[in-house]
Design a protein around this motif. Sequence first.
Motif, PDB file in Angstrom:
ATOM      1  N   LEU A 103       0.819  -1.202   0.000  1.00  0.00           N
ATOM      2  CA  LEU A 103       0.000   0.000   0.000  1.00  0.00           C
ATOM      3  C   LEU A 103       0.860   1.262   0.000  1.00  0.00           C
ATOM      4  O   LEU A 103       0.518   2.259  -0.639  1.00  0.00           O
ATOM      5  CB  LEU A 103      -0.929  -0.002   1.215  1.00  0.00           C
ATOM      6  CG  LEU A 103      -1.809  -1.253   1.373  1.00  0.00           C
ATOM      7  CD1 LEU A 103      -2.691  -1.131   2.604  1.00  0.00           C
ATOM      8  CD2 LEU A 103      -2.652  -1.488   0.111  1.00  0.00           C
ATOM      9  N   LEU A 104       1.986   1.215   0.703  1.00  0.00           N
ATOM     10  CA  LEU A 104       2.906   2.351   0.685  1.00  0.00           C
ATOM     11  C   LEU A 104       3.630   2.442  -0.647  1.00  0.00           C
ATOM     12  O   LEU A 104       3.828   3.538  -1.179  1.00  0.00           O
ATOM     13  CB  LEU A 104       3.905   2.254   1.840  1.00  0.00           C
ATOM     14  CG  LEU A 104       3.452   2.911   3.153  1.00  0.00           C
ATOM     15  CD1 LEU A 104       2.349   2.115   3.828  1.00  0.00           C
ATOM     16  CD2 LEU A 104       4.615   3.107   4.109  1.00  0.00           C
ATOM     17  N   ASP A 105       4.015   1.295  -1.206  1.00  0.00           N
ATOM     18  CA  ASP A 105       4.677   1.295  -2.519  1.00  0.00           C
ATOM     19  C   ASP A 105       3.774   1.909  -3.584  1.00  0.00           C
ATOM     20  O   ASP A 105       4.245   2.596  -4.496  1.00  0.00           O
ATOM     21  CB  ASP A 105       5.048  -0.130  -2.924  1.00  0.00           C
ATOM     22  CG  ASP A 105       6.286  -0.651  -2.219  1.00  0.00           C
ATOM     23  OD1 ASP A 105       6.964   0.132  -1.535  1.00  0.00           O
ATOM     24  OD2 ASP A 105       6.575  -1.862  -2.359  1.00  0.00           O
ATOM     25  N   LEU A 147      -0.912   4.533  -1.832  1.00  0.00           N
ATOM     26  CA  LEU A 147      -2.276   4.575  -1.309  1.00  0.00           C
ATOM     27  C   LEU A 147      -2.306   4.945   0.173  1.00  0.00           C
ATOM     28  O   LEU A 147      -3.321   5.445   0.665  1.00  0.00           O
ATOM     29  CB  LEU A 147      -2.964   3.226  -1.526  1.00  0.00           C
ATOM     30  CG  LEU A 147      -3.082   2.761  -2.979  1.00  0.00           C
ATOM     31  CD1 LEU A 147      -3.778   1.415  -3.050  1.00  0.00           C
ATOM     32  CD2 LEU A 147      -3.832   3.797  -3.813  1.00  0.00           C
ATOM     33  N   VAL A 148      -1.236   4.681   0.864  1.00  0.00           N
ATOM     34  CA  VAL A 148      -1.084   5.086   2.263  1.00  0.00           C
ATOM     35  C   VAL A 148       0.181   5.924   2.348  1.00  0.00           C
ATOM     36  O   VAL A 148       1.250   5.482   1.900  1.00  0.00           O
ATOM     37  CB  VAL A 148      -0.983   3.862   3.203  1.00  0.00           C
ATOM     38  CG1 VAL A 148      -0.697   4.304   4.640  1.00  0.00           C
ATOM     39  CG2 VAL A 148      -2.270   3.034   3.154  1.00  0.00           C
ATOM     40  N   PRO A 149       0.093   7.138   2.891  1.00  0.00           N
ATOM     41  CA  PRO A 149       1.288   7.994   2.995  1.00  0.00           C
ATOM     42  C   PRO A 149       2.360   7.345   3.857  1.00  0.00           C
ATOM     43  O   PRO A 149       2.054   6.655   4.836  1.00  0.00           O
ATOM     44  CB  PRO A 149       0.752   9.273   3.657  1.00  0.00           C
ATOM     45  CG  PRO A 149      -0.712   9.264   3.382  1.00  0.00           C
ATOM     46  CD  PRO A 149      -1.124   7.826   3.375  1.00  0.00           C
ATOM     47  N   ARG A 150       3.592   7.572   3.512  1.00  0.00           N
ATOM     48  CA  ARG A 150       4.697   6.965   4.271  1.00  0.00           C
ATOM     49  C   ARG A 150       4.796   7.518   5.692  1.00  0.00           C
ATOM     50  O   ARG A 150       5.389   6.884   6.562  1.00  0.00           O
ATOM     51  CB  ARG A 150       6.020   7.169   3.528  1.00  0.00           C
ATOM     52  CG  ARG A 150       6.037   6.457   2.185  1.00  0.00           C
ATOM     53  CD  ARG A 150       7.426   6.430   1.562  1.00  0.00           C
ATOM     54  NE  ARG A 150       7.391   5.843   0.232  1.00  0.00           N
ATOM     55  CZ  ARG A 150       7.382   4.533  -0.022  1.00  0.00           C
ATOM     56  NH1 ARG A 150       7.422   3.685   0.982  1.00  0.00           N
ATOM     57  NH2 ARG A 150       7.350   4.094  -1.263  1.00  0.00           N
ATOM     58  N   ALA A 204       8.521   0.532   4.870  1.00  0.00           N
ATOM     59  CA  ALA A 204       8.925   1.778   4.207  1.00  0.00           C
ATOM     60  C   ALA A 204       8.215   2.987   4.802  1.00  0.00           C
ATOM     61  O   ALA A 204       7.933   3.965   4.109  1.00  0.00           O
ATOM     62  CB  ALA A 204       8.720   1.703   2.691  1.00  0.00           C
ATOM     63  N   LEU A 205       7.948   2.926   6.108  1.00  0.00           N
ATOM     64  CA  LEU A 205       7.379   4.073   6.821  1.00  0.00           C
ATOM     65  C   LEU A 205       8.479   5.070   7.176  1.00  0.00           C
ATOM     66  O   LEU A 205       9.586   4.666   7.551  1.00  0.00           O
ATOM     67  CB  LEU A 205       6.695   3.603   8.113  1.00  0.00           C
ATOM     68  CG  LEU A 205       5.405   2.784   7.957  1.00  0.00           C
ATOM     69  CD1 LEU A 205       5.098   2.035   9.249  1.00  0.00           C
ATOM     70  CD2 LEU A 205       4.251   3.703   7.579  1.00  0.00           C
TER      71      LEU A 205
END
Length: 306
Positions: A129-131, A134-137, A191-192
């Motif tokens: 989702l991060l890649d 769709l979800v901010p890091r 990858a946060l």
Amino acid sequence: MTLPVVFIDGDQGTTGLQIHQRLHGRTDITLVTLPAEQRKQAASRAAAINACDIAILCLPDEAAREAATSIENPDVRVIDASSAHRTDPQWVYGFAELNAEQKQAIASAKRVSNPGCYPTGAIGLLRPLLDAGLVPRDYPITVNAVSGYSGKGRAGVDEFEGENAGQATPFQIYGLGLAHKHVPEIQQYSALTERPVFIPAYGSFRQGIVLTTALQTRLLPSGVTGASLHACLTERYAGSRFVEVLSMDASKALTGLDPRQMNATDRLRLMVFENAGHVMLAAVFDNLGKGAAGAAVQNLDLMLGA
């Protein structure tokens, strides 16, 4: 033809026993363990690890570091099931589904660090989702998870199955200092950019994990919904042998999540739930399967070219 020699260092703990059971009887490897009287002898362990092709370390972190530094034979390859090397850039992270290149990276690696049980679920849900954006890091992620008591290792099994089993606390949230050792691993491989909150717990069942993280669509990029998050996960894991994404309809029909439902499998089951601007991402898997021994054997097979 000479069979590859696989040495398990520390085959008496919960993970080591499971790996040994899975590998015992295989005809494509020569499996080596040390007799009881040699398990704590540094010289015997060093000799065994330097004589093998692939060593699987099922040890406490410090012992795993010592074992790794005892290797002098440049041909020896290692899978470390401890948390000692999981964020070490010199070790390949052993979550084969991390991205399209990870299987090949594991297959050719000299040093592989097996993922932690909880991070397996969190990263499996979040990384795609991060890649995809769709979800901010920098999303303020909170991960809640409950594991069977075998996640504590032999101490947990003794606590719940030993002579004082009746005194064991049936449910306990721990890691109250919010500094659990899995947090850096979850952040790095999801990858946060911001440190997630991680709230782990143990329940009075032997094995299995249910892990969840909640999202609010108002904090996501415009137009992102539970359906689009689900579509991303479905696409990412299409054709995967070990990761499955339950359909939205099948998830909606559920009335509860049993952490034991994937026990005795090496599969990671992912789900998406949505209502009124709230989304819950969930993972269920066996902490001794895909969360530990199953992943180690998966990585071993990749390294063997199987």
